[in-house]
Design an enzyme around this catalytic site. Structure first.
Site, mmCIF file in Angstrom:
data_model
loop_
_atom_site.group_PDB
_atom_site.id
_atom_site.type_symbol
_atom_site.label_atom_id
_atom_site.label_comp_id
_atom_site.label_asym_id
_atom_site.label_seq_id
_atom_site.Cartn_x
_atom_site.Cartn_y
_atom_site.Cartn_z
ATOM 1 N N ARG A 75 -8.973 1.105 10.934
ATOM 2 C CA ARG A 75 -8.529 -0.264 11.144
ATOM 3 C C ARG A 75 -9.646 -1.112 11.757
ATOM 4 O O ARG A 75 -9.495 -2.319 11.886
ATOM 5 C CB ARG A 75 -7.356 -0.291 12.127
ATOM 6 C CG ARG A 75 -5.998 0.073 11.543
ATOM 7 C CD ARG A 75 -5.319 -1.169 11.058
ATOM 8 N NE ARG A 75 -3.934 -1.390 11.390
ATOM 9 C CZ ARG A 75 -2.874 -0.739 10.993
ATOM 10 N NH1 ARG A 75 -2.986 0.358 10.307
ATOM 11 N NH2 ARG A 75 -1.669 -1.149 11.302
ATOM 12 N N ARG B 271 12.778 -3.454 12.226
ATOM 13 C CA ARG B 271 11.880 -2.840 13.210
ATOM 14 C C ARG B 271 11.283 -3.917 14.106
ATOM 15 O O ARG B 271 11.042 -5.026 13.648
ATOM 16 C CB ARG B 271 10.723 -2.150 12.468
ATOM 17 C CG ARG B 271 11.000 -0.716 12.144
ATOM 18 C CD ARG B 271 9.953 -0.062 11.281
ATOM 19 N NE ARG B 271 8.629 -0.642 11.280
ATOM 20 C CZ ARG B 271 7.737 -0.448 10.297
ATOM 21 N NH1 ARG B 271 8.036 0.300 9.272
ATOM 22 N NH2 ARG B 271 6.545 -1.008 10.343
ATOM 23 N N ARG C 91 0.220 -8.844 14.157
ATOM 24 C CA ARG C 91 -0.377 -7.810 13.298
ATOM 25 C C ARG C 91 -1.381 -8.428 12.327
ATOM 26 O O ARG C 91 -2.438 -7.859 12.069
ATOM 27 C CB ARG C 91 0.716 -7.066 12.510
ATOM 28 C CG ARG C 91 1.533 -6.142 13.391
ATOM 29 C CD ARG C 91 2.795 -5.702 12.688
ATOM 30 N NE ARG C 91 2.566 -4.723 11.630
ATOM 31 C CZ ARG C 91 3.449 -4.449 10.675
ATOM 32 N NH1 ARG C 91 4.596 -5.080 10.617
ATOM 33 N NH2 ARG C 91 3.178 -3.557 9.761
ATOM 34 N N ARG D 168 12.066 -7.414 5.481
ATOM 35 C CA ARG D 168 12.222 -5.961 5.418
ATOM 36 C C ARG D 168 13.271 -5.427 6.389
ATOM 37 O O ARG D 168 13.322 -5.837 7.547
ATOM 38 C CB ARG D 168 10.892 -5.280 5.775
ATOM 39 C CG ARG D 168 10.035 -5.068 4.581
ATOM 40 C CD ARG D 168 8.898 -4.150 4.936
ATOM 41 N NE ARG D 168 7.887 -4.179 3.897
ATOM 42 C CZ ARG D 168 6.705 -3.607 4.005
ATOM 43 N NH1 ARG D 168 6.371 -2.968 5.099
ATOM 44 N NH2 ARG D 168 5.849 -3.682 3.021
ATOM 45 N N LYS E 20 0.838 -1.208 0.000
ATOM 46 C CA LYS E 20 0.000 0.000 0.000
ATOM 47 C C LYS E 20 0.874 1.259 0.000
ATOM 48 O O LYS E 20 0.592 2.223 -0.696
ATOM 49 C CB LYS E 20 -0.918 0.030 1.237
ATOM 50 C CG LYS E 20 -1.857 -1.164 1.335
ATOM 51 C CD LYS E 20 -2.872 -0.999 2.442
ATOM 52 C CE LYS E 20 -2.289 -0.942 3.840
ATOM 53 N NZ LYS E 20 -1.693 -2.204 4.314
HETATM 54 P P1 AMP Z 1 1.301 0.047 10.185
HETATM 55 O O1 AMP Z 1 2.629 0.611 9.822
HETATM 56 O O2 AMP Z 1 0.160 0.671 9.421
HETATM 57 O O3 AMP Z 1 1.249 -1.449 10.155
HETATM 58 O O4 AMP Z 1 1.049 0.472 11.724
HETATM 59 C C1 AMP Z 1 1.971 0.153 12.732
HETATM 60 C C2 AMP Z 1 1.301 0.150 14.073
HETATM 61 O O5 AMP Z 1 0.744 1.445 14.368
HETATM 62 C C3 AMP Z 1 0.118 -0.807 14.209
HETATM 63 O O6 AMP Z 1 0.540 -2.132 14.475
HETATM 64 C C4 AMP Z 1 -0.623 -0.179 15.389
HETATM 65 O O7 AMP Z 1 0.050 -0.436 16.613
HETATM 66 C C5 AMP Z 1 -0.472 1.312 15.099
HETATM 67 N N1 AMP Z 1 -1.579 1.805 14.256
HETATM 68 C C6 AMP Z 1 -1.501 2.237 12.971
HETATM 69 N N2 AMP Z 1 -2.698 2.628 12.515
HETATM 70 C C7 AMP Z 1 -3.577 2.466 13.531
HETATM 71 C C8 AMP Z 1 -4.962 2.661 13.685
HETATM 72 N N3 AMP Z 1 -5.733 3.128 12.678
HETATM 73 N N4 AMP Z 1 -5.523 2.365 14.883
HETATM 74 C C9 AMP Z 1 -4.796 1.907 15.902
HETATM 75 N N5 AMP Z 1 -3.471 1.647 15.820
HETATM 76 C C10 AMP Z 1 -2.853 1.939 14.652
#
Ligand code: AMP
Length: 212
Positions: A88, A156, A167, A123, A13
């Site tokens: 989410r 990370r 996740r 990654r 994405k």
């Molecule tokens: P991502 O890089 O989009 O996978 O986000 C990394 C982390 O940020 C996620 O595993 C959550 O801990 C937090 N996070 C990102 N977006 C949200 C959201 N819309 N609601 C709650 N937590 C979020």
């Protein structure tokens, strides 16, 4: 033009959002990136989000929407924006509605679990400039060093195997129901991501050109 990108981590994405940003000049707003920035700077928001992000769990809704609302109020969002990583959950989508943030289109990025695990597992991120590499798909010229700034590459916490699994479980349980939610509103289009980036980008721009 308000676009939502749905789909589990590892479906590319972010890559497509960056290309769309160049083409249409609308920013990609990644709640994950915003959290990581805040954690790096150790802002009060970053401190609140840290324990959730590091474990791969969702940050509470009030913290997340507060951060998003501030971001989309900035001038670069006047023409629109791409939400990558928000909503989410169904309650988060309801928060958008309640705040009269009207979404034009939802793109649902699709890939098999096997491909997702392969993509995420390899990654590496530059500690200095944030550039992303992949052991197989985008290897750095020198192992462990960033091509651009020679910074150290690291994995990370949320890209380690156990956390990746958390996740994905979070995604299936809490985010996948949004597919039906937006299907019922006739806003959703599936985008297959098991092909070249250029092909995915072409399909997406054909869809979005109608709006611009
Ligand atoms: P991502 O890089 O989009 O996978 O986000 C990394 C982390 O940020 C996620 O595993 C959550 O801990 C937090 N996070 C990102 N977006 C949200 C959201 N819309 N609601 C709650 N937590 C979020």
């Amino acid at each position: 033009m308000k676009i939502i990108f749905l789909g589990p981590p590892g479906t590319g994405k972010g890559t497509i959002a960056t290309l769309l940003n160049e083409k249409y000049s609308i920013p990609q707003i990644s709640t994950g990136d915003l959290f990581r920035e805040n954690i790096k700077k150790q802002t009060s928001l970053g401190k609140k989000a840290q324990e959730y992000v590091n474990k791969g769990e969702l940050v509470p809704d009030d913290v997340t929407f507060g951060m998003l609302k501030e971001r989309i109020s900035r001038t670069d969002c006047k023409k629109g924006f791409i939400l990558d990583g928000y909503p989410r959950t169904i309650p988060q989508a309801d928060i958008l509605e309640k705040n009269k943030i009207k979404i034009d289109i939802v793109l649902n990025f699709v890939a098999s679990e096997k491909i997702i695990l392969q993509r995420l597992g390899g990654r590496w991120t530059c500690r200095n400039c944030g550039a992303i590499y992949h052991e197989i798909n985008i290897p750095p010229k020198v192992k462990g060093r960033c091509d651009k700034c020679k910074g150290e590459l690291y994995q990370r916490d949320d890209q380690k195997p156990d956390i990746i699994k958390t996740r994905l479980v979070e995604y299936r349980k809490k985010t996948e129901p949004l597919i039906d939610y937006y299907k019922k509103k006739k806003l959703l289009t599936d985008i297959s991501t098991e092909r070249k980036v250029e092909e995915i980008f072409d399909e997406v721009t054909v869809l979005l050109d109608k709006f611009f």
